[in-house]
Scaffold this motif. Structure first.
Motif, PDB file in Angstrom:
ATOM      1  N   THR A  44       0.771  -1.344   0.111  1.00  0.00           N
ATOM      2  CA  THR A  44       0.150  -0.014   0.015  1.00  0.00           C
ATOM      3  C   THR A  44       0.839   1.282   0.123  1.00  0.00           C
ATOM      4  OG1 THR A  44      -1.677  -1.055   1.188  1.00  0.00           O
ATOM      5  CG2 THR A  44      -1.639   1.134   1.466  1.00  0.00           C
ATOM      6  N   VAL A  45       2.102   1.277   0.912  1.00  0.00           N
ATOM      7  CA  VAL A  45       2.862   2.459   0.987  1.00  0.00           C
ATOM      8  C   VAL A  45       3.349   2.623  -0.296  1.00  0.00           C
ATOM      9  CG1 VAL A  45       4.724   3.381   2.204  1.00  0.00           C
ATOM     10  CG2 VAL A  45       2.948   2.375   3.368  1.00  0.00           C
ATOM     11  N   VAL A  46       4.095   1.660  -0.805  1.00  0.00           N
ATOM     12  CA  VAL A  46       4.762   1.531  -2.238  1.00  0.00           C
ATOM     13  C   VAL A  46       3.954   2.325  -3.195  1.00  0.00           C
ATOM     14  CG1 VAL A  46       5.821   0.336  -4.121  1.00  0.00           C
ATOM     15  CG2 VAL A  46       6.278  -0.143  -1.651  1.00  0.00           C
ATOM     16  N   ALA A  47       2.656   1.826  -3.394  1.00  0.00           N
ATOM     17  CA  ALA A  47       1.643   2.505  -4.417  1.00  0.00           C
ATOM     18  C   ALA A  47       1.563   3.799  -3.993  1.00  0.00           C
ATOM     19  CB  ALA A  47       0.306   1.409  -4.196  1.00  0.00           C
ATOM     20  N   GLN A  48       1.373   4.211  -2.857  1.00  0.00           N
ATOM     21  CA  GLN A  48       0.930   5.627  -2.510  1.00  0.00           C
ATOM     22  C   GLN A  48       2.153   6.477  -2.747  1.00  0.00           C
ATOM     23  OE1 GLN A  48       0.070   5.214   1.566  1.00  0.00           O
ATOM     24  NE2 GLN A  48      -2.241   5.330   1.209  1.00  0.00           N
ATOM     25  N   MET A  49       3.698   5.895  -2.454  1.00  0.00           N
ATOM     26  CA  MET A  49       4.679   6.517  -2.965  1.00  0.00           C
ATOM     27  C   MET A  49       5.029   6.504  -4.381  1.00  0.00           C
ATOM     28  SD  MET A  49       7.538   5.122  -0.354  1.00  0.00           S
ATOM     29  CE  MET A  49       8.870   6.111  -0.283  1.00  0.00           C
ATOM     30  N   ALA A  50       4.645   5.649  -4.968  1.00  0.00           N
ATOM     31  CA  ALA A  50       4.834   5.852  -6.684  1.00  0.00           C
ATOM     32  C   ALA A  50       3.880   6.776  -7.221  1.00  0.00           C
ATOM     33  CB  ALA A  50       4.642   4.424  -6.980  1.00  0.00           C
ATOM     34  N   LYS A  51       2.595   6.805  -6.727  1.00  0.00           N
ATOM     35  CA  LYS A  51       1.487   8.153  -7.029  1.00  0.00           C
ATOM     36  C   LYS A  51       2.110   9.209  -6.816  1.00  0.00           C
ATOM     37  CE  LYS A  51      -3.268   9.416  -6.810  1.00  0.00           C
ATOM     38  NZ  LYS A  51      -4.548   9.224  -6.163  1.00  0.00           N
ATOM     39  N   GLU A  52       2.648   9.548  -5.445  1.00  0.00           N
ATOM     40  CA  GLU A  52       3.072  10.974  -5.096  1.00  0.00           C
ATOM     41  C   GLU A  52       4.391  11.528  -5.774  1.00  0.00           C
ATOM     42  OE1 GLU A  52       3.929  10.565  -0.755  1.00  0.00           O
ATOM     43  OE2 GLU A  52       1.629  10.340  -0.407  1.00  0.00           O
ATOM     44  N   LYS A  53       5.271  10.270  -6.185  1.00  0.00           N
ATOM     45  CA  LYS A  53       6.520  10.812  -6.707  1.00  0.00           C
ATOM     46  C   LYS A  53       6.354  10.696  -8.380  1.00  0.00           C
ATOM     47  CE  LYS A  53       9.029   9.376  -2.752  1.00  0.00           C
ATOM     48  NZ  LYS A  53       9.786  10.338  -2.512  1.00  0.00           N
ATOM     49  N   MET A  54       5.066  10.534  -8.752  1.00  0.00           N
ATOM     50  CA  MET A  54       5.156  10.209 -10.339  1.00  0.00           C
ATOM     51  C   MET A  54       5.610   9.226 -10.888  1.00  0.00           C
ATOM     52  SD  MET A  54       2.752  12.861 -10.631  1.00  0.00           S
ATOM     53  CE  MET A  54       3.043  13.391 -12.310  1.00  0.00           C
ATOM     54  N   GLY A  55       5.695   8.066 -10.391  1.00  0.00           N
ATOM     55  CA  GLY A  55       6.382   6.972 -10.790  1.00  0.00           C
ATOM     56  C   GLY A  55       7.153   5.957  -9.704  1.00  0.00           C
ATOM     57  N   PRO A  56       7.373   4.837 -10.230  1.00  0.00           N
ATOM     58  CA  PRO A  56       6.893   3.993 -11.066  1.00  0.00           C
ATOM     59  C   PRO A  56       5.413   3.854 -11.376  1.00  0.00           C
ATOM     60  CG  PRO A  56       7.919   2.591  -9.826  1.00  0.00           C
ATOM     61  CD  PRO A  56       8.088   3.948  -9.164  1.00  0.00           C
ATOM     62  N   LYS A  57       5.184   3.623 -12.544  1.00  0.00           N
ATOM     63  CA  LYS A  57       3.869   3.417 -12.734  1.00  0.00           C
ATOM     64  C   LYS A  57       3.326   1.876 -12.418  1.00  0.00           C
ATOM     65  CE  LYS A  57       0.075   3.533 -16.536  1.00  0.00           C
ATOM     66  NZ  LYS A  57      -0.505   2.296 -16.475  1.00  0.00           N
ATOM     67  N   LEU A  58       2.342   1.531 -11.690  1.00  0.00           N
ATOM     68  CA  LEU A  58       2.027   0.377 -11.115  1.00  0.00           C
ATOM     69  C   LEU A  58       0.629  -0.165 -12.039  1.00  0.00           C
ATOM     70  CD1 LEU A  58       2.717   0.448  -7.279  1.00  0.00           C
ATOM     71  CD2 LEU A  58       4.337  -0.369  -9.147  1.00  0.00           C
ATOM     72  N   VAL A  59       0.551  -1.150 -12.455  1.00  0.00           N
ATOM     73  CA  VAL A  59      -0.498  -1.909 -13.194  1.00  0.00           C
ATOM     74  C   VAL A  59      -1.469  -2.562 -12.271  1.00  0.00           C
ATOM     75  CG1 VAL A  59       0.551  -1.631 -15.372  1.00  0.00           C
ATOM     76  CG2 VAL A  59       0.701  -3.897 -14.256  1.00  0.00           C
ATOM     77  N   PHE A  60      -0.883  -2.943 -11.206  1.00  0.00           N
ATOM     78  CA  PHE A  60      -1.805  -4.026 -10.255  1.00  0.00           C
ATOM     79  C   PHE A  60      -1.302  -3.867  -8.727  1.00  0.00           C
ATOM     80  CE2 PHE A  60      -3.287  -7.933  -8.866  1.00  0.00           C
ATOM     81  CZ  PHE A  60      -4.582  -7.924  -8.897  1.00  0.00           C
ATOM     82  N   GLN A  61      -2.144  -4.026  -8.053  1.00  0.00           N
ATOM     83  CA  GLN A  61      -1.814  -4.105  -6.686  1.00  0.00           C
ATOM     84  C   GLN A  61      -2.773  -5.254  -6.097  1.00  0.00           C
ATOM     85  OE1 GLN A  61      -3.445  -0.742  -4.155  1.00  0.00           O
ATOM     86  NE2 GLN A  61      -1.575  -0.880  -3.101  1.00  0.00           N
ATOM     87  N   LEU A  62      -2.170  -5.972  -5.321  1.00  0.00           N
ATOM     88  CA  LEU A  62      -3.037  -7.291  -4.660  1.00  0.00           C
ATOM     89  C   LEU A  62      -2.592  -7.154  -3.187  1.00  0.00           C
ATOM     90  CD1 LEU A  62      -4.604  -9.687  -4.690  1.00  0.00           C
ATOM     91  CD2 LEU A  62      -2.532 -10.975  -4.937  1.00  0.00           C
TER      92      LEU A  62
END
Length: 77
Positions: A44-62
Protein backbone atom coordinates in the motif's frame (compact mmCIF):
# COMPACT_ATOMS: atom_id res chain seq x y z
CA UNK A 1 7.10 2.65 14.19
CA UNK A 2 10.36 1.82 12.47
CA UNK A 3 8.75 0.76 9.20
CA UNK A 4 9.62 3.92 7.29
CA UNK A 5 13.07 2.57 6.42
CA UNK A 6 11.58 -0.67 5.07
CA UNK A 7 8.92 1.19 3.08
CA UNK A 8 11.59 3.42 1.54
CA UNK A 9 13.66 0.34 0.66
CA UNK A 10 10.63 -1.39 -0.87
CA UNK A 11 9.88 1.71 -2.96
CA UNK A 12 13.53 1.96 -4.03
CA UNK A 13 13.52 -1.70 -5.10
CA UNK A 14 10.30 -1.21 -7.06
CA UNK A 15 11.75 1.86 -8.76
CA UNK A 16 14.97 0.00 -9.56
CA UNK A 17 13.04 -2.84 -11.21
CA UNK A 18 11.02 -0.35 -13.26
CA UNK A 19 14.22 1.24 -14.53
CA UNK A 20 16.35 -1.90 -14.88
CA UNK A 21 13.86 -4.68 -15.50
CA UNK A 22 15.49 -5.80 -18.73
CA UNK A 23 18.67 -6.61 -16.78
CA UNK A 24 16.78 -9.26 -14.83
CA UNK A 25 14.45 -10.39 -17.62
CA UNK A 26 11.25 -8.57 -16.68
CA UNK A 27 9.18 -5.82 -18.26
CA UNK A 28 9.72 -2.87 -15.93
CA UNK A 29 6.75 -1.05 -17.43
CA UNK A 30 4.28 -3.69 -16.19
CA UNK A 31 4.82 -3.86 -12.44
CA UNK A 32 2.52 -5.01 -9.68
CA UNK A 33 2.89 -4.91 -5.91
CA UNK A 34 1.42 -7.51 -3.60
CA UNK A 35 1.62 -8.63 -0.02
CA UNK A 36 -0.20 -10.03 2.95
CA UNK A 37 -0.37 -8.70 6.50
CA UNK A 38 2.61 -6.36 6.93
CA UNK A 39 3.55 -6.99 3.30
CA UNK A 40 0.11 -5.69 2.35
CA UNK A 41 0.88 -2.54 4.30
CA UNK A 42 4.20 -2.15 2.51
CA UNK A 43 2.53 -2.69 -0.87
CA UNK A 44 0.00 0.00 0.00
CA UNK A 45 2.75 2.43 0.95
CA UNK A 46 4.79 1.65 -2.17
CA UNK A 47 1.72 2.32 -4.33
CA UNK A 48 1.08 5.60 -2.53
CA UNK A 49 4.72 6.64 -2.86
CA UNK A 50 4.71 5.79 -6.57
CA UNK A 51 1.63 7.95 -7.06
CA UNK A 52 3.06 10.87 -5.07
CA UNK A 53 6.44 10.70 -6.81
CA UNK A 54 4.88 10.23 -10.26
CA UNK A 55 6.40 6.79 -10.76
CA UNK A 56 7.02 4.09 -11.26
CA UNK A 57 3.67 3.28 -12.83
CA UNK A 58 2.06 0.24 -11.24
CA UNK A 59 -0.50 -1.78 -13.18
CA UNK A 60 -1.84 -3.91 -10.32
CA UNK A 61 -1.97 -4.11 -6.56
CA UNK A 62 -2.97 -7.20 -4.57
CA UNK A 63 -3.50 -6.87 -0.83
CA UNK A 64 -4.22 -9.97 1.25
CA UNK A 65 -5.21 -9.16 4.81
CA UNK A 66 -3.27 -5.91 4.81
CA UNK A 67 -2.29 -4.42 8.13
CA UNK A 68 -3.34 -0.82 7.46
CA UNK A 69 -4.58 0.31 10.87
CA UNK A 70 -2.42 0.42 13.98
CA UNK A 71 -5.42 0.34 16.36
CA UNK A 72 -5.07 -3.11 17.92
CA UNK A 73 -8.24 -2.68 19.98
CA UNK A 74 -10.55 -3.30 17.01
CA UNK A 75 -12.33 -6.67 16.86
CA UNK A 76 -11.09 -7.22 13.30
CA UNK A 77 -7.48 -7.07 14.49
Amino acid sequence: MGYRKFNNQAYAATKWVSENGSAIGVDGSRLAVAGNSLGGNMSTVVAQMAKEKMGPKLVFQLLLWPLVDSDTNRMSY
